[in-house]
Design a protein around this motif. Structure first.
Motif: not given
Length: 467
Positions: A381-397
């Motif tokens: 989707s054009e609204r997609a969050l980049a996989a790298e950004e999501l991984a970064s957010a998840l790894n913060a926790y």
């Protein structure tokens, strides 16, 4: 127009169009089409989470009694035509390509009239005057339901309620509001109360209302609207629910006077959705006895027969793969409760992708250490969050202070395979280029359960991979 030409036309006129909540354009379009919605009876369903499941239970109960029940599903997940369908008995029928083409041809003529008689794509009309794709789809649904002569239509809002295209209807038999939570803040407001007020916009004067709310601010807002509009309302009371057994094949539970009800869709959260559907059926019986009455055996049969794909659904057995539509914090909370309940200490692997406009950081915080490995992807989707950004957010926790994944794509290009693999070992969340890559990595963890979630747009790809 044939089906291909009709769908291409819709895509063409959407170029440059943007979502603009409001009923002016929808109202004009429906008027030019003869207002087919006026002759139908609706159960109108709004809310943040659980709309589709609740609608499925309501439809299934009336279909079990032999009614022809139209359903408008939003969004379509597995195919373009699934949004417009009807159920009767045990049969579910999607709109055909020929029917869709015919209705879109009529809609095109109406749009051209709205454009002042301009043939083809009405490029001379201000974008604000062009119906959105959702408004066109809603119009096609009303035309189909009228042509099918549906006894009842279960109509899901697309987003919000007050200014949603579906709210053009005036013949609501019952308004149903599922749990309201923070989502679509760009359009609906920045507080639960503001969002609840938008959802409560589907409530019409003197029309019965049923709801299930986890947030008392939302509940109070809906009750206030009911009082202002002279509506009787009912609410699902958790204390009236007793779960007897819940396994992946479904749940047995008691609700009020009903004993040992069964639903075949897994997920602890589905029990509340089923109870909300029961409240709708009971309310319709109380308010319009003789017109919308169902015997208890039809309620039981319909609940047991209801299906709703992609909601805590086991789509593969070995390995066990579960697909769910959790895509906001409230949905994630309910999803994780089922994950822990059904899978306990079993190793869990996640494949996750989200839209950038979702509260993915809060979802990442909630997930915490639930999964031993998470493979992130960008939804289609054009609204997609980049996989790298999501991984970064998840790894913060992530546990053990795992390294954040900022710049993952750049490192992929410059690092050797050994370096990338080493990073994958020490990171909980790993960004993947495709859904196929994510599943290929996930299934290497033998004896683990795999969960795919975060966006409904991932589900079709998941079914294709494991099918």
């Amino acid at each position: 127009m044939n089906y291909r030409e009709a769908t291409e036309y819709v895509k063409q006129i959407q170029v440059g169009a943007k979502i603009k909540p409001g009923l002016e354009v929808t109202g004009k379009l429906m008027q030019l089409l003869g207002d087919p919605q006026v002759g139908l009876s609706f159960v109108h369903v709004a809310g943040t989470n659980g709309k589709g499941s609740t609608a499925a239970f309501i439809s299934s109960m009336y279909a079990a009694a032999g009614w022809k029940v139209g359903r408008f599903v939003s969004p379509a997940v597995f195919g373009e035509r699934e949004s417009i369908q009807y159920e009767q008995g045990v049969e579910t029928v999607y709109i055909t390509e020929e029917e869709m083409a015919r209705h879109l041809t009529a809609i095109r003529a109406a749009i051209e009239e709205m454009a002042g008689g301009v043939a083809g794509v009405p490029s001379e009309v201000p974008v604000a005057g062009i119906p959105t794709e959702f408004e066109i789809e809603t119009a096609a649904a009303f035309l189909a339901f009228a042509e099918w002569k549906c006894d009842l239509v279960v109509l899901e809002t697309g987003m919000g309620g007050l200014l949603d295209a579906t709210n053009i209807i005036t013949t609501t038999a019952c308004a149903v509001i599922t749990p309201v939570a923070m989502d679509h803040m760009k359009f609906l407001g920045n507080t639960v109360e503001q969002i609840a007020a938008q959802k409560a916009g589907i409530i019409k004067e003197h029309v019965p209302v049923v709801m299930c709310q986890h947030d008392r601010v939302a509940a109070d807002c809906i009750v206030r609207t009911c009082r202002e509009r002279g509506c009787e309302w009912r609410e699902v009371v958790p204390g009236n629910i007793r779960i007897r057994e819940s396994v992946l094949s479904g749940t047995r539970f008691d609700y009020k006077q009903y004993r040992d009800l069964r639903i075949s869709v897994p997920g602890l959260y589905q029990v509340e959705n089923a109870c909300l559907a029961i409240e709708c059926v009971e309310m319709l019986h109380a308010q319009l006895a003789g017109r919308f009455s169902l015997a208890e055996d039809m309620i039981r049969r319909g609940l047991a027969a209801a299906r709703w794909r992609g909601r805590f659904e086991v789509i593969n057995e070995k390995p066990c793969v579960v697909a769910d539509g959790a895509h906001n914090p409230d949905g994630m909370s309910r999803f994780l409760k089922s994950v822990h309940s059904y899978f306990g200490k079993k190793e869990k692997i996640a494949v996750m992708g989200v839209f950038a406009d979702k509260d993915y950081r809060e979802m990442a915080r909630m997930i915490g250490q639930t999964f031993s490995h998470i493979y992130t992807v960008a939804p289609p989707s054009e609204r997609a969050l980049a996989a790298e950004e999501l991984a970064s957010a998840l790894n913060a926790y992530a546990p053990d202070g795992a390294v954040e994944a900022d710049g993952e794509a750049a490192r992929r290009e410059t690092a050797g395979a050994g370096a990338v693999n080493a990073e994958r070992e020490r990171n909980q969340a790993v960004a993947c280029g495709t859904l196929v890559e994510a599943f290929d990595l996930a299934k290497q963890h033998r004896d683990a359960a795999i969960f795919v979630f975060g966006s409904l747009s991932l589900l079709k790809g998941a079914y294709d991979y494991w099918g």
